[in-house]
Motif scaffolding. Sequence first.
Motif, short mmCIF file in Angstrom:
data_model
loop_
_atom_site.label_atom_id
_atom_site.label_comp_id
_atom_site.label_asym_id
_atom_site.label_seq_id
_atom_site.Cartn_x
_atom_site.Cartn_y
_atom_site.Cartn_z
N TRP A 1 3.41 3.13 -2.32
CA TRP A 1 4.09 4.31 -1.80
C TRP A 1 3.39 4.85 -0.56
CZ3 TRP A 1 8.83 5.52 -2.53
CH2 TRP A 1 9.47 5.12 -3.70
N ILE A 2 2.06 4.81 -0.54
CA ILE A 2 1.33 5.25 0.64
C ILE A 2 1.70 4.37 1.83
CG2 ILE A 2 -0.96 5.38 1.70
CD1 ILE A 2 -2.05 6.24 -0.98
N ALA B 1 3.66 5.49 5.23
CA ALA B 1 3.01 5.27 6.52
C ALA B 1 3.90 4.49 7.47
CB ALA B 1 1.68 4.55 6.32
N VAL B 2 4.58 3.46 6.95
CA VAL B 2 5.46 2.66 7.80
C VAL B 2 6.66 3.48 8.27
CG1 VAL B 2 7.08 0.72 7.76
CG2 VAL B 2 4.78 0.43 6.90
N VAL B 3 7.26 4.24 7.37
CA VAL B 3 8.41 5.06 7.74
C VAL B 3 8.02 6.10 8.78
CG1 VAL B 3 10.03 6.80 6.89
CG2 VAL B 3 9.72 4.68 5.63
N PHE C 1 3.36 11.24 13.90
CA PHE C 1 2.38 10.43 13.17
C PHE C 1 1.03 10.55 13.87
CE2 PHE C 1 0.42 6.40 11.82
CZ PHE C 1 0.64 6.50 10.46
N PRO C 2 0.02 11.07 13.19
CA PRO C 2 -1.28 11.24 13.86
C PRO C 2 -1.93 9.89 14.16
CG PRO C 2 -1.40 11.93 11.56
CD PRO C 2 0.02 11.57 11.83
N LEU D 1 -1.43 -1.30 4.23
CA LEU D 1 -0.27 -2.19 4.32
C LEU D 1 -0.70 -3.65 4.28
CD1 LEU D 1 2.79 -2.22 4.75
CD2 LEU D 1 2.34 -2.39 7.18
N LEU D 2 -1.72 -4.00 5.03
CA LEU D 2 -2.16 -5.39 5.07
C LEU D 2 -2.82 -5.85 3.78
CD1 LEU D 2 -3.62 -5.67 8.66
CD2 LEU D 2 -1.59 -6.79 7.77
N VAL D 3 -3.66 -5.01 3.22
CA VAL D 3 -4.43 -5.41 2.05
C VAL D 3 -3.62 -5.36 0.77
CG1 VAL D 3 -6.42 -4.76 0.62
CG2 VAL D 3 -6.62 -4.83 3.08
N LEU D 4 -2.82 -4.34 0.63
CA LEU D 4 -2.17 -4.10 -0.66
C LEU D 4 -0.75 -4.60 -0.73
CD1 LEU D 4 -2.56 -2.73 -3.39
CD2 LEU D 4 -1.63 -0.67 -2.38
#
Length: 169
Positions: free
Chosen positions: A68-69, A73-75, A84-85, A96-99
């Motif tokens: 979900w995180i 983050a992608v959205v 988006f900071p 995103l890459l690891v999980l």
Amino acid sequence: MGRGMGYLAMKNEQLQMTNLIDSDINELNLAIMALIHDASQMGGHLGFGNHFLKWLASFAAMGEFGRWIAFVAVVLRLFFHRHFPDWMEIPGSLILLVLVAPEVLAHTVKDSWMGVVVLLIIGCYLLQEHIRATGGLRNSFTQTHGLSNTIGLLLILAYPIWCMVIYMV
């Protein structure tokens, strides 16, 4: 005389407090040295860092929380990039890459029509944003970096279009 004794007693108490603090700092120093020694015994100099990263990855992988995180983050990055900071870009990409990326690509999206549609949508969105950023379709082919970027984005679109043709035939 009474005042002198109170002053001496106060100085004595401060000396005892200083001794207690010094002994606590010495004990803390010994504990840190023991931790460093034990961590180096686990797997060389990088052993502690390796174990810490494994612990961090397992904590992030618990349940659906990491997914979900990464989704949020992608959205946020794709559709609300002005809000988006910048400091969130690296942690969001790392999650995103690891999980998410290995499991999603390996088990659900790879070699399916759904993955091709997702690639096509992402490619069209990137091409549209590139054309808008360069000031129009004509400018995207005439500017120095515009031509190479446009050709690259068209090549990115070529694979999903070719796969859609193959799936339909």
